[in-house]
Design a protein around this motif. Structure first.
Motif, PDB file in Angstrom:
ATOM      1  N   VAL A 118     -54.873  25.960 -58.297  1.00  0.00           N
ATOM      2  CA  VAL A 118     -54.776  26.040 -56.830  1.00  0.00           C
ATOM      3  C   VAL A 118     -55.053  24.709 -56.149  1.00  0.00           C
ATOM      4  O   VAL A 118     -54.710  24.533 -54.968  1.00  0.00           O
ATOM      5  CB  VAL A 118     -55.731  27.115 -56.244  1.00  0.00           C
ATOM      6  N   SER A 165     -50.016  35.335 -55.919  1.00  0.00           N
ATOM      7  CA  SER A 165     -51.128  34.741 -56.675  1.00  0.00           C
ATOM      8  C   SER A 165     -50.726  33.467 -57.388  1.00  0.00           C
ATOM      9  O   SER A 165     -51.557  32.574 -57.573  1.00  0.00           O
ATOM     10  CB  SER A 165     -51.672  35.742 -57.695  1.00  0.00           C
ATOM     11  N   LYS A 166     -49.466  33.364 -57.815  1.00  0.00           N
ATOM     12  CA  LYS A 166     -49.044  32.192 -58.576  1.00  0.00           C
ATOM     13  C   LYS A 166     -48.255  31.200 -57.730  1.00  0.00           C
ATOM     14  O   LYS A 166     -48.235  30.018 -58.039  1.00  0.00           O
ATOM     15  CB  LYS A 166     -48.210  32.619 -59.785  1.00  0.00           C
ATOM     16  N   TYR A 184     -54.157  25.766 -66.144  1.00  0.00           N
ATOM     17  CA  TYR A 184     -55.311  25.239 -65.414  1.00  0.00           C
ATOM     18  C   TYR A 184     -55.802  23.874 -65.891  1.00  0.00           C
ATOM     19  O   TYR A 184     -56.082  23.005 -65.069  1.00  0.00           O
ATOM     20  CB  TYR A 184     -56.447  26.269 -65.449  1.00  0.00           C
ATOM     21  N   MET A 188     -55.834  31.180 -64.822  1.00  0.00           N
ATOM     22  CA  MET A 188     -56.074  30.746 -63.451  1.00  0.00           C
ATOM     23  C   MET A 188     -55.025  29.731 -63.009  1.00  0.00           C
ATOM     24  O   MET A 188     -54.845  28.697 -63.653  1.00  0.00           O
ATOM     25  CB  MET A 188     -57.456  30.115 -63.319  1.00  0.00           C
ATOM     26  N   PRO A 189     -54.336  30.015 -61.902  1.00  0.00           N
ATOM     27  CA  PRO A 189     -53.389  29.022 -61.373  1.00  0.00           C
ATOM     28  C   PRO A 189     -54.150  27.761 -60.943  1.00  0.00           C
ATOM     29  O   PRO A 189     -55.335  27.825 -60.616  1.00  0.00           O
ATOM     30  CB  PRO A 189     -52.777  29.707 -60.147  1.00  0.00           C
ATOM     31  N   ALA A 198     -51.762  31.439 -53.859  1.00  0.00           N
ATOM     32  CA  ALA A 198     -53.133  31.434 -54.381  1.00  0.00           C
ATOM     33  C   ALA A 198     -53.589  32.867 -54.623  1.00  0.00           C
ATOM     34  O   ALA A 198     -53.319  33.751 -53.806  1.00  0.00           O
ATOM     35  CB  ALA A 198     -54.078  30.759 -53.387  1.00  0.00           C
ATOM     36  N   PRO A 199     -54.310  33.100 -55.728  1.00  0.00           N
ATOM     37  CA  PRO A 199     -54.766  34.455 -56.032  1.00  0.00           C
ATOM     38  C   PRO A 199     -55.935  34.923 -55.174  1.00  0.00           C
ATOM     39  O   PRO A 199     -56.178  36.123 -55.067  1.00  0.00           O
ATOM     40  CB  PRO A 199     -55.188  34.376 -57.502  1.00  0.00           C
TER      41      PRO A 199
END
Lengths: 440, 440
Positions: free
Chosen positions: B55, B254-255, B390, B52-53, B258-259
Motif C-alpha cells: 500500500v 483491496s488490491k 510485499y 499484503m498488498p 487498499a485493503p
C-alpha cells in the motif's frame, strides 16, 4: 446468456437457482422494518420508525481531524489488512468505555467487529444449531431475531414489565423448554433502554437473572448499545460487571460516535473470544483498519465523554417532546417513558392493529414500526415502536399528532361498527407493554 | 466470578462452554497461514508468506484528500447507517472497474461487501447445507475453504495445469460426485493469477468451463481480486462477461486501492443479489458508509487507472526479482511464472516436505506458506506458496537465497541417508504444480 443456458431442473421462472439455496435461507426474509425504509425516506413523511442516531450533533471537524491524523501518522497501517481481533490500541480504549458501566476486563478479550451487529452474527454462527432455542425478551431487537432465524434457531420470548425481564417468568420458561426437550443455547438480552420496549432491567433483577443463568448453565449475550445514553442518572451496571465467565458483552460506537464507521465489539470469556476471532477472520479477514484507527484517533484527541453528554442532551429533549406529545394527543394509549436510548413502546387501545393501521398512517405522513416486527410469534399487534432519536422535537410533535389522527380515526370506525363508544376510554394496561405513563 | 459459578455439566476445564457450540464450529480451526503471521512479523524474517498488498505505493495525499472531501461534502451521510446494498454512487463506479474486464451489468445487481471475503461468507451462508460439495481448483484460496468448511461443506479439488483448471477433469469430477450421491452447490474459481497457483485460465477453457457448468446446472462463483494486476498484457475477460445468469462475480478494492477500507463487492443475478442484500443486512446492517464514500471520492478525484498501472509496475518488478532468484538459487525446484497477481507456486524436489521444513526455514529467517494449507485433502506437501507482493526486490532475493539454504540442507540430509545423490537432479515435474519454468 441464451435462455437455453438457464438451468431449469432445479429452478423456477423467477430464480433459476431457487432449488440450490441452503435450508437456512428459507428463513431469510425482508423484515417489516426494512420495508419501511423506502416509505419513511420521503421528505414529507415524519418517520418515527428508524433507529438512526442524530449524527449531526457530532462536530464534523473532529472526524476530519481524526481521519487526517490517521493517514498522516499511520497511513500504511490504516490502509493495510490488520489483526482479525482488531487494532490493539482501540481495544485498550474500549476498556475505558466499558469501565463507565462497571466492566473491568482485558484488551485480550475484546474482539472488534463490523458494528456490534456482526458480533451478534458471529456469535450466532458459533453457537446455533438448527432447532436450538434462544431465549430473549418479548419484544426483542428485530435484526437479532433475523440472525437467530437465519441459523434455524427458535426464539422464545420472556415477558417484561417496567423493570425489564421478569425473573420468575425466565425460570418457568427454562423449565418448560427443557421439559419439552429443547436445547437452550443462550439468553439474548438488552438490559438497558431496551429496543424496542424502552425499559431497563433493575439491579436486583440483574443479579437474579445472572444467578438463574448460572444455575442453569445458560450463557448470557448482553447487547448494550444504549447504556451510556441515559437521561436522568445512569442505568444499573452491566450484567458483565458481575459475571465475566458467563456473559458475552456487546458494545458499539454506533450510538456514542457514529454508525458509519461500523465499529463495535464483543468482550468474551477467553475460549469464546478465540473462536470469535476465527469466525471474524473467516468472515472478513480483519475489521477495517482505517475505520478503527479513525475511531481510535477520535477517542485519543476529542473529549468523547463530553460528546456523549451532548448526545444525551439531544435525545433527552426529543424524548421529552415525544412524551409531551403523547400526553397531549394520544391519551387513549399507554406507553413506556424510557430513561435513555432511542425508543418509546406504545400500546394501542384494544382491537386496534398497528400493522393493519400502517398504510393509513403513511397516508397521514407518519411512519412507525408495528409491534409485530419485534416478536417471533406474531404478538405485538397492539404495539408500536416510536423512535425519537432522529427527528427534531417539532417533527416529533407533528408526527405524534398525525398518529393521533390515525388512531382516533380507527377508534371512530370501531365505535361506528360496534356502536358502544366504550373503547376509547378503556385501553388495556395489563402486561409489560403498557405500564401507566405516570409510573414508568 | 467465583469458580462455583463456572458451569461444569457441559463444559471442560479450558472452556466451560465447550459443549454449547454449534456442530459447524468444530470445523473452525486456526489456519496454517494464520499461525505464520506471528512468526513472519518479526523484522529480521523475510516473509514470503503473507498476501499484503504494497500500500505504500499509493500516495497518502490522495486518501487524505478523499477522506477530507467526504466529511466536508457529505458528513452526515458518511457517518450514518446506509443501504444494505451499498452506496449507489459507488455501485455505479464499480461498473466502470468491471468494464475493464469485459463485464457489463447494472448497479442494481451490485452488492457492496466488507471486502470480497464477506461476499464469499454471505454467499456460502446462502447456499451451503452440511454435506454439500464445493468444487474448486486444487490448490485453492485458504480462507475460502475455511468458510466452506465452517458451513460443513466439503471441497472437491479439480486439478490444474499451466492453463488453469482442466475442463476434462471438471467433467469427470462432476460425474463421479453425482454418482456418489453428492450435491454439488457451486464451482469456486479464481480464473486469473490464481491464489496460490499463479496460473491463469485460458479463454478457450473459460468458454468450455462455463459450458460444462451450464449443462450441469452448476453455479459459478468467480473470485477475481487480481485480474487488473497483470504484467504483460491483460488476462482473458472474466467468466461473468460470457454468462450473467450462471456466474456470481466477486471483486474488491483491496488490491487495486487498499485493503484497510474493507470494500469489495458481488455482482449477482437478480434473485441471488436480493438474498445477498438480506444476508448482508442481517450480518452487519449496512457496509461502512464512511469507507465506501472515501473510496467513491478517491475514484472520482484520483486517476485510479494510473494508480493501478503503478501497482502493476511494482509487482512486475518484484515478480521478476523472485523468478531470477529462483533460477539462480533453486534450480532443483520447479515453479509457476505468473503474468499477474501476488504469488508463485513452488514445487520442491521429491521427498521434501514443505510443512516439516518450515521450522528450519524460520531459523534461517525466511517464511513461506506450506502447500498443504491450500488443499482440503492433505495434498501439497511438496509445494510452497511464495508471495512477492510485499517485500522489496532485494528482500525477495535474500529470502529466496535463505530458502535455498534450507532446501539444499534438506537435500543433503536426504543424500546422506539415502546415499544415492540422485534426488537433487531429478525434481518431479509432472502435474499442474510444476510446469517447467520456461513454459509458464
Amino acid at each position: 446468456m441464451s435462455p437455453q443456458g438457464v438451468p431449469t431442473t432445479s429452478g423456477n421462472s423467477l430464480d433459476p437457482w431457487y432449488g440450490a439455496y441452503a435450508a437456512r435461507t428459507a428463513g431469510l426474509a425482508a423484515s417489516e422494518v426494512r420495508a419501511l425504509f423506502a416509505v419513511a425516506s420521503r421528505p414529507e413523511v415524519v418517520s418515527l420508525a428508524g433507529g438512526m442516531p442524530f449524527v449531526s450533533a457530532l462536530p464534523e471537524e473532529l472526524i476530519r481531524e481524526a481521519a487526517d491524523r490517521t493517514i498522516r501518522e499511520s497511513g500504511p497501517q490504516a490502509l493495510q489488512y490488520g489483526s482479525g481481533q482488531g487494532v490493539p490500541k482501540l481495544r485498550e480504549q474500549i476498556l475505558d468505555v466499558m469501565a463507565l458501566e462497571g466492566i473491568s476486563g482485558s484488551a485480550d478479550d475484546v474482539v472488534v467487529t463490523t458494528g456490534s451487529q456482526h458480533a451478534l452474527e458471529l456469535f450466532s454462527k458459533l453457537f446455533l444449531d438448527p432447532g436450538d432455542v434462544v431465549i430473549s425478551e418479548g419484544p426483542s431487537y428485530v435484526t437479532a431475531m433475523v440472525i437467530f432465524k437465519s441459523y434455524q434457531a427458535e426464539v422464545d420470548h420472556i415477558p417484561m414489565d417496567e423493570h425489564g425481564l421478569i425473573p420468575e417468568a425466565l425460570r418457568e420458561h427454562i423449565v418448560a423448554l427443557r421439559g419439552a426437550g429443547k436445547t437452550i443455547k443462550f439468553l439474548y438480552t438488552i438490559p438497558s433502554f431496551h429496543n424496542p420496549a424502552g425499559v431497563t432491567l433493575s439491579w436486583e433483577r440483574r443479579l437474579e437473572i445472572i444467578d438463574i443463568c448460572r444455575q442453569n448453565d445458560i450463557l448470557v449475550l448482553e447487547d448494550n448499545p444504549y447504556g451510556l445514553l441515559y437521561f436522568d442518572g445512569p442505568p444499573p451496571q452491566a450484567l458483565r460487571s458481575v459475571d465475566e465467565d458467563g456473559v458475552v458483552y456487546l458494545g458499539t460506537f454506533s450510538k456514542t460516535l457514529a454508525p458509519g464507521f461500523r465499529v463495535g465489539w464483543a468482550l468474551a470469556p477467553h475460549a469464546i473470544r478465540e473462536k470469535l476471532i476465527l469466525a471474524n477472520e473467516a468472515a472478513i479477514l480483519s475489521p477495517s483498519s482505517f475505520s478503527q484507527m479513525v475511531v481510535a484517533q477520535y477517542l485519543d484527541q476529542a473529549d468523547w465523554r463530553q460528546q456523549i453528554d451532548t448526545f444525551r442532551g439531544v435525545y433527552r429533549e426529543r424524548k421529552t417532546a415525544m412524551i409531551s406529545a403523547l400526553e397531549e394527543y394520544l391519551p387513549s394509549c399507554a406507553w413506556t417513558d424510557p430513561n435513555g436510548g432511542f425508543y418509546v413502546w406504545l400500546t394501542l387501545p384494544e382491537q386496534l392493529d398497528s400493522k393493519a393501521m400502517l398504510p393509513r398512517a403513511v397516508t397521514e405522513l407518519v411512519a412507525y414500526t408495528p409491534g409485530t416486527a419485534f416478536f417471533a410469534n406474531g404478538d405485538g399487534r397492539r404495539n408500536i415502536r416510536l423512535s425519537f432519536c432522529y427527528p427534531t422535537p417539532e417533527a416529533i410533535k407533528l408526527g405524534v399528532r398525525r398518529l393521533a389522527t390515525v388512531v382516533n380515526g380507527e377508534l371512530d370506525l370501531l365505535d361506528t361498527f360496534a356502536g358502544t363508544g366504550s373503547l376509547r376510554r378503556a385501553p388495556d394496561r395489563a402486561g409489560y407493554t403498557a405500564p401507566p405513563p405516570d409510573l414508568s
